[in-house]
Design an enzyme around this catalytic site. Structure first.
Site, PDB file in Angstrom:
ATOM      1  N   GLN A 169      -0.907  -3.353  -0.252  1.00 32.34           N
ATOM      2  CA  GLN A 169      -1.498  -3.834  -2.081  1.00 32.34           C
ATOM      3  C   GLN A 169      -2.899  -5.093  -1.313  1.00 32.34           C
ATOM      4  O   GLN A 169      -2.698  -5.146  -0.468  1.00 32.34           O
ATOM      5  CB  GLN A 169       0.127  -5.040  -1.850  1.00 32.34           C
ATOM      6  CG  GLN A 169      -0.867  -5.807  -3.026  1.00 32.34           C
ATOM      7  CD  GLN A 169       0.558  -6.877  -3.055  1.00 32.34           C
ATOM      8  OE1 GLN A 169       2.268  -6.463  -3.221  1.00 32.34           O
ATOM      9  NE2 GLN A 169       0.387  -8.263  -3.116  1.00 32.34           N
ATOM     10  N   GLY A 170      -3.631  -3.937  -1.949  1.00 31.69           N
ATOM     11  CA  GLY A 170      -4.992  -4.253  -2.067  1.00 31.69           C
ATOM     12  C   GLY A 170      -5.426  -5.104  -2.840  1.00 31.69           C
ATOM     13  O   GLY A 170      -6.180  -5.243  -4.470  1.00 31.69           O
ATOM     14  N   GLU A 199       8.959 -10.518  -6.801  1.00 29.85           N
ATOM     15  CA  GLU A 199       9.756 -10.072  -5.672  1.00 29.85           C
ATOM     16  C   GLU A 199      10.377 -11.572  -4.765  1.00 29.85           C
ATOM     17  O   GLU A 199      11.147 -11.121  -4.499  1.00 29.85           O
ATOM     18  CB  GLU A 199       8.654  -9.843  -4.278  1.00 29.85           C
ATOM     19  CG  GLU A 199       9.218  -9.251  -3.488  1.00 29.85           C
ATOM     20  CD  GLU A 199       9.911  -7.254  -3.397  1.00 29.85           C
ATOM     21  OE1 GLU A 199       9.675  -7.499  -4.694  1.00 29.85           O
ATOM     22  OE2 GLU A 199      10.188  -6.873  -2.918  1.00 29.85           O
TER      23      GLU A 199
END
Lengths: 377, 348
Positions: free
Chosen positions: A121-122, A241
C-alpha cells in the site's frame, strides 16, 4: 444483549479450528528472515485455498460473502492457534471490489484473493504522514490519455520488497481541491523506474521499505474508481480493517500475557506485589479492550464503521503499551543487560501510538467528530 | 452476538434519567458545606422513585418486582450516578438483591421495595464487601434510613446514624450495636452455593455503572464548558491541549460502558465465578477511569472547577466513594493476581 456466537458463527469457528488443527505443520517457526517471508506467503496461500481470506467479500468474487464478524473470527482463531495473522488485504479487496471497473476487477481480484499476487500500500510519504492529503507523488496523464507517468516517493510500505502490486495514492488532478485531486492506482511493482529500499526499524526488523517512482508508466485503465476519487477510497479503507484485525490483536496479546502469568505462577519469574498488581492491571485492560472491540464489531451488523474506530485504537494503544512496559519491568535488569526479545517487543509497542493514525490524530478525530468540540481556527 | 441496548432498554434508560434529573433538581448544592442539602430524599422524591419500580427491579413479579436483568439495574445505576442522585436508591437496590439471594420473604422485602421503609446496607470497614460482623460495619447510602442490615443466618437490623461524608450525594453512617439488633428476621435456609459470587458480581457491576454515569456527566459538563468558555479569542475546546484531554475521557467512558455491559450480562448468564471475574475487571477499570475523568473535569473547568457552586467536585467526590465500594482497583488487582498467579511468594 447477547455475547454468544450465533449458530452459523459457532459452526464456522469450529470448522476453522479443525482446519487449523490439521495444518499445524504450516506453523513451524522459520529460520532466516527470508525463510520467514516465504513461509508467511505460503501460509497466506494455504489460508486462501481453504477459503479463509477476505471471507466478507461477495460470493461473485469467489469469496464467501459473510458478515464482518466472520473476518474477526478468522483473526481471533489464528491468534488463538498462535498462527501468523491472515494477510491484511481485506481493505484492498473491498476497495477494488467496490470501486474498480469490471475489467480491472477481473484482472486484479483472483490473484489478490488467492494470495498468489502480493500487494503493498503506497499512501504515506516523507512529507505526508499524518497530513495524508498533502502527498506530492504525481501521476500525469499522457496527451492521448492512455498512460499515467508516476513520479514521487512512498515510505513505510510494508512488504514492498516482495510485492507484485502497489495500491498507490497519487495526485492526478492538480487543479482540483486537495481532497478531490488524488486517485487510487494499481501499479505493477516490476514496472521500469521503481526502486525499493529497505528501512531498518529501531527494533532491527526490515519489513518496511521506501519506494521511489521515477517517471513510471502505468496504464490509465489501472485507476481504481474515478480519477479524483482516491481520497474517498483511502478513507473508507482505513476505517474498514480496524475491527476484525483488533480481535486478532487482542488474542495475540492474551497469549503473550498468559505466558508471563504462567512464568510468575510457576516461580520461573519472580514478581513482587507491585508487579503482580501491574500484571493484573494488564489483564483487566485486555479484558476491557476485548469487550470494547466486540461491541464495535457487533455494531457493524447495523452501522458502517466510522470515527468510533479511533476510540478502539486509543484504548488498544493504552493496553498494549502498558503490557509490554510491564513485561519489560517483569524481566528486571535482564531487559537491558542482554539483547533479548523483551526489550525489542517493548520497543515495537511504542509504534502502536504512531502507525495507522497517530495517537494525536486519533484524539483530534474523537474530539471533533465524536465530542463535537470546535475546530481550531 | 448483539451488544447494544434494546429499544425497550433505551426507553427505560430515558425514563430513569428523567426521574434521576427530577430528584436531583430538588436537591441543592448550596453555597458551601453549611448550606448543602442532605442527601436524604423528600417524601415525594422517594415515592416517585419507588412507584417507578426502580427499587424493586430485581425482585420476582410475585414479590412485587419486575424480574429485571442485572443490565436493567445497571441502566438505573448509570443514571443515578450521572445525576448524582441524592437518595439511597443504589443502596436499596443492593440491599434488596442481598435479601433476595438470602431467601428473604415478602414481609421483609415489601416495605423496602415500596419505599415505605428505608434501610441501608452494612459494609465491612474497608468497604470491600458486605459486613458480617456488626461491630465492624459501616452503613452505606443511609441518608433517610432508620436502620442498617447485617445478614447472617438472620437479617439483623441496627439503628444507624448518618454522618457527613466526602460524597455529598450519599451518606455513610455508624451502626449503633450497643443494645444489639432492634429487630431480627429469620432467613430461609439453604441458599445456593453460588449466591455469594452472584451477589458480588451484581454489586461490582452496579457500582461500576454508577461510576460510568458519573464519568459521563463529568465529560458532558466538560465538553459544554470547553465549548462555551472563551480564552485567547477562541473556545478553549478548540485548543488541542483541552480537546485531547476530553478525547481520552471519552475513550475511558466508552471502554467502561463496554466493560459494564459485559459484566452485567455475565452476572445473569455465566457461571458465578466467571461473572465475578468479569465484574472485578469492570470495577477495577471504572475505579481508575472514574477518578481520572472527574479529575480531568475539574481541570477543564479551570478555577471554576474548584468552586463549591460548580459541579465538578460533586462528581469527583462521588467517584472517589464509588471507587472504594466493594474494593478499589488495587483490591481487585490483588484478588485477580491471586487467582491468576497463585499466592505471592509461593513456588510450584
Amino acid at each position: 444483549m447477547d455475547y454468544t456466537d450465533a449458530p452459523e458463527v459457532a459452526r464456522f469457528r469450529s470448522e476453522l479450528r479443525a482446519w487449523l488443527g490439521s495444518h499445524a505443520s504450516l506453523l513451524r517457526p522459520a529460520g532466516s528472515a527470508a525463510d520467514a517471508v516465504e513461509r508467511t506467503l505460503a501460509w497466506h496461500r494455504a489460508l486462501a485455498a481453504a477459503g479463509y481470506v477476505a471471507v466478507s467479500l461477495p460470493a461473485e468474487y469467489g469469496a464467501r460473502g459473510l458478515p464482518d464478524i466472520f473476518e474477526a473470527v478468522v483473526n481471533a482463531e489464528l491468534a488463538r492457534a498462535s498462527a501468523p495473522p491472515p494477510p491484511p488485504i481485506g481493505h484492498i479487496a473491498h476497495a477494488i471490489a467496490d470501486f474498480a471497473s469490471p475489467e480491472l476487477k477481473a484482472r486484479l481480484l483472483p490473484g489478490l484473493l488467492a494470495c498468489t499476487q502480493v500487494w503493498c500500500q503506497g499512501f504515506s510519504e516523507p512529507g505526508a504522514g499524518s497530513d495524508l492529503a498533502g502527498i506530492s507523488t504525481v501521476a500525469t496523464r499522457s496527451p492521448d490519455g492512455q498512460t499515467l507517468r508516476v513520479s514521487g516517493q512512498k515510505i513505510w510500505t510494508s512488504g514492498a520488497m516482495w510485492s507484485h502490486w502497489c495500491l498507490l495514492l497519487a495526485r492526478t488532478e492538480p487543479d482540483a481541491p486537495a481532497h478531490r485531486s488524488l486517485s487510487m492506482i494499481a501499479v505493477e511493482m516490476n514496472s521500469a523506474g521503481i526502486d525499493c529500499r529497505e528501512i531498518t526499524m529501531s527494533t532491527g526488523s526490515t519489513e518496511f521499505a521506501e519506494v521511489y517512482f521515477d517517471d513510471v508508466a502505468v496504464p490509465a485503465a489501472n485507476v481504481i474508481g474515478e480519477p479524483g476519487q482516491g481520497w474517498q477510497i483511502a478513507m473508507g479503507m482505513l476505517s474498514y480493517e480496524r475491527g476484525p484485525a483488533d480481535m486478532g490483536w487482542v488474542g495475540r496479546m492474551s497469549t503473550v500475557l498468559a505466558a508471563a502469568q504462567e512464568d510468575v505462577r510457576t516461580g520461573r519469574t519472580p514478581a513482587d506485589d507491585a508487579l503482580r498488581r501491574r500484571l493484573a492491571a494488564c489483564w483487566v485492560g485486555l479484558q476491557v479492550l476485548e469487550c470494547q472491540v466486540q461491541r464495535s464489531l457487533a455494531r457493524r451488523a447495523y452501522q458502517t464503521p466510522g470515527a468510533e474506530g479511533s476510540l478502539d485504537k486509543l484504548l488498544a494503544t493504552r493496553v498494549e503499551q502498558n503490557i509490554y512496559a510491564t513485561l519489560a519491568d517483569l524481566a528486571g535488569p535482564a531487559a537491558v543487560t542482554g539483547d533479548g526479545p523483551v526489550f525489542r517487543d517493548y520497543l515495537y509497542s511504542r509504534a502502536q501510538s504512531i502507525y495507522g493514525g497517530t495517537q494525536q490524530i486519533q484524539r483530534t478525530i474523537v474530539a471533533q467528530r465524536l465530542l463535537g468540540l470546535p475546530r481550531a481556527r | 452476538m448483539d451488544i447494544r441496548l434494546s429499544a425497550e432498554q433505551e426507553m427505560f434508560a430515558a425514563a430513569a434519567a428523567d426521574i434521576a434529573a427530577e430528584v436531583s433538581g430538588r436537591w441543592s448544592l448550596g453555597r458551601g458545606p453549611d448550606t448543602v442539602s442532605r442527601p436524604e430524599p423528600d417524601a415525594g422524591s422517594w415515592r416517585t422513585i419507588a412507584e417507578a419500580g426502580l427499587l424493586s427491579l430485581r425482585l420476582t413479579e410475585s414479590a412485587g418486582g419486575s424480574d429485571a436483568t442485572c443490565l436493567d439495574a445497571c441502566i438505573v445505576a448509570e443514571q443515578l450516578g450521572r445525576h448524582c442522585v441524592p437518595a439511597p436508591a443504589l443502596g436499596t437496590l443492593l440491599l434488596l438483591e442481598q435479601l433476595r439471594l438470602a431467601g428473604a420473604g415478602y414481609e421483609l422485602t415489601e416495605p423496602i421495595a415500596t419505599g415505605r421503609e428505608i434501610a441501608a446496607i452494612a459494609l465491612s470497614r474497608d468497604l470491600r464487601g458486605f459486613a458480617t460482623e456488626p461491630s465492624q460495619a459501616v452503613a452505606f447510602d443511609c441518608a433517610g434510613a432508620k436502620t442498617a442490615v447485617v445478614l447472617g443466618d438472620q437479617a439483623a437490623f441496627y439503628p444507624v446514624e448518618p454522618r457527613p461524608s466526602a460524597d455529598l450525594s450519599r451518606a455513610f453512617g455508624e451502626l449503633d450495636t450497643s443494645a444489639g439488633p432492634c429487630r431480627t428476621v429469620a432467613l430461609a435456609a439453604g441458599q445456593d452455593c453460588g449466591a455469594a459470587d452472584r451477589l458480588l458480581s451484581f454489586a461490582l457491576s452496579l457500582i461500576a455503572a454508577d461510576l460510568l454515569g458519573v464519568m459521563q456527566a463529568a465529560l458532558d459538563g466538560s465538553v459544554a464548558h470547553a465549548t462555551a468558555r472563551m480564552q485567547f479569542g477562541a473556545p478553549i475546546g478548540s485548543f488541542q491541549a483541552i480537546a485531547h484531554l476530553a478525547a481520552e475521557c471519552l475513550v475511558s467512558v466508552e471502554a467502561t460502558r463496554s466493560a459494564v455491559w459485559y459484566a452485567a450480562w455475565a452476572t445473569d448468564n455465566l457461571p458465578p465465578a466467571q461473572a465475578v471475574l468479569a465484574a472485578r475487571a469492570a470495577k477495577a477499570f471504572a475505579s481508575v477511569a472514574g477518578v481520572e475523568v472527574t479529575q480531568t473535569a475539574v481541570q477543564i473547568h479551570g478555577g471554576m472547577g474548584m468552586t463549591w457552586e460548580a459541579r465538578p467536585h460533586l462528581w469527583l467526590r462521588r467517584a472517589h466513594a464509588s471507587r472504594r465500594l466493594f474494593g478499589d482497583e488495587d483490591a481487585q488487582y490483588d484478588v485477580i493476581a491471586r487467582a491468576q498467579l497463585g499466592q505471592p511468594g509461593t513456588e510450584i
